[in-house]
Design a protein around this motif. Sequence first.
Motif, mmCIF file in Angstrom:
data_model
loop_
_atom_site.group_PDB
_atom_site.id
_atom_site.type_symbol
_atom_site.label_atom_id
_atom_site.label_comp_id
_atom_site.label_asym_id
_atom_site.label_seq_id
_atom_site.Cartn_x
_atom_site.Cartn_y
_atom_site.Cartn_z
ATOM 1 N N HIS A 263 1.807 -0.962 -11.971
ATOM 2 C CA HIS A 263 2.491 0.171 -12.598
ATOM 3 C C HIS A 263 3.998 -0.052 -12.637
ATOM 4 O O HIS A 263 4.656 0.197 -13.665
ATOM 5 C CB HIS A 263 2.170 1.452 -11.835
ATOM 6 N N THR B 135 0.833 -1.208 0.000
ATOM 7 C CA THR B 135 0.000 0.000 0.000
ATOM 8 C C THR B 135 0.866 1.258 0.000
ATOM 9 O O THR B 135 0.358 2.364 -0.186
ATOM 10 C CB THR B 135 -0.950 0.033 1.211
ATOM 11 N N ASP B 136 2.164 1.079 0.206
ATOM 12 C CA ASP B 136 3.137 2.158 0.091
ATOM 13 C C ASP B 136 3.765 2.046 -1.297
ATOM 14 O O ASP B 136 4.413 1.034 -1.611
ATOM 15 C CB ASP B 136 4.192 2.023 1.191
ATOM 16 N N GLN B 137 3.602 3.059 -2.126
ATOM 17 C CA GLN B 137 4.065 2.973 -3.513
ATOM 18 C C GLN B 137 5.565 2.715 -3.595
ATOM 19 O O GLN B 137 6.023 1.947 -4.457
ATOM 20 C CB GLN B 137 3.712 4.244 -4.277
ATOM 21 N N THR B 138 6.323 3.324 -2.722
ATOM 22 C CA THR B 138 7.774 3.134 -2.746
ATOM 23 C C THR B 138 8.139 1.689 -2.462
ATOM 24 O O THR B 138 8.998 1.102 -3.138
ATOM 25 C CB THR B 138 8.448 4.063 -1.721
ATOM 26 N N ALA C 183 6.171 -0.946 -2.860
ATOM 27 C CA ALA C 183 5.673 -1.781 -3.954
ATOM 28 C C ALA C 183 6.649 -1.762 -5.126
ATOM 29 O O ALA C 183 6.999 -2.817 -5.686
ATOM 30 C CB ALA C 183 4.296 -1.298 -4.391
ATOM 31 N N ALA C 184 7.095 -0.569 -5.498
ATOM 32 C CA ALA C 184 8.043 -0.454 -6.616
ATOM 33 C C ALA C 184 9.363 -1.134 -6.280
ATOM 34 O O ALA C 184 9.972 -1.797 -7.137
ATOM 35 C CB ALA C 184 8.272 1.020 -6.942
ATOM 36 N N TYR D 116 -0.196 -0.115 -7.680
ATOM 37 C CA TYR D 116 1.218 0.215 -7.517
ATOM 38 C C TYR D 116 2.118 -0.900 -8.069
ATOM 39 O O TYR D 116 3.109 -0.629 -8.756
ATOM 40 C CB TYR D 116 1.552 0.448 -6.042
ATOM 41 N N GLN E 185 -5.248 0.060 -4.323
ATOM 42 C CA GLN E 185 -4.010 0.813 -4.509
ATOM 43 C C GLN E 185 -2.790 -0.089 -4.587
ATOM 44 O O GLN E 185 -1.903 0.114 -5.421
ATOM 45 C CB GLN E 185 -3.842 1.831 -3.380
#
Length: 253
Positions: free
Chosen positions: A124, A66-69, A71-72, A121, A117
């Motif tokens: 993406h 849920t934290d984009q950083t 996840a990436a 993430y 989300q």
Amino acid sequence: MNTSLTGTTALVTGASGGIGAATALSLAAQGASIGLVARRKDRLDDIAEQIRAIGGTALVIAADITDQTQAAAAVEQTVQTFGSLDIVVNNAGIMLLGPAESAPVEEWDRMLAINVQGLLYITHAALPHLLAAADGERGTADIINVSSLAGRVPIAGSAVYSLTKTGINAFTEALRQEVAGRHVRVSLIEPGPVATELFTHIRPEILEASQEAFANATLLHAEDIADTITYVVTRPARVVMSEILVRPDGSQW
């Protein structure tokens, strides 16, 4: 199986139990190297050991998607370790049921963050790698989004959970159209009721009513959905299984 997954890399979210763990083991048995992503490292370590015990390869990535950083970073760590990314299974999810009128809004926030989300993430971050992999020898790459029967058949008490799953359905179909000509297969899996720990996240007073509703119901097993996912990603590159609804025998939903 028509196609082995030897030489491929799969990333599975929500891999610490249930459908995610079963899917990771199933894909590993077909030869894929597995990036295991979830928050509970101890559970991931156990799944990784099970994969290694059958001769497979696994990477444990403790992350909150849920934290984009984070996840990436999970995607990048998988690619850096194994050299490519061929399959993504967006499985992480939470089901918090109950009437909308009395629901804690925090539960809605959690479901939107994890179910929607987190999936966005991961997808993406993974897409550039999947598009690159699709040009390789295998000739395809796969995104599997695990939705739910609740995305098709909302019932009282599942308003926001169903909303998240309906949203996944719409996103999956639109994304499929976007990348269809670039050899990335995007597939939607919609399980009916599955015997996993998903029910244990529900508030006790709501859980009791849910258990009564399902007391005499036949439940699917996590391995049933893992088998379905494995079937989808082992089809020849020309075959796209866009959507599969899996109901238990005798289901009235």
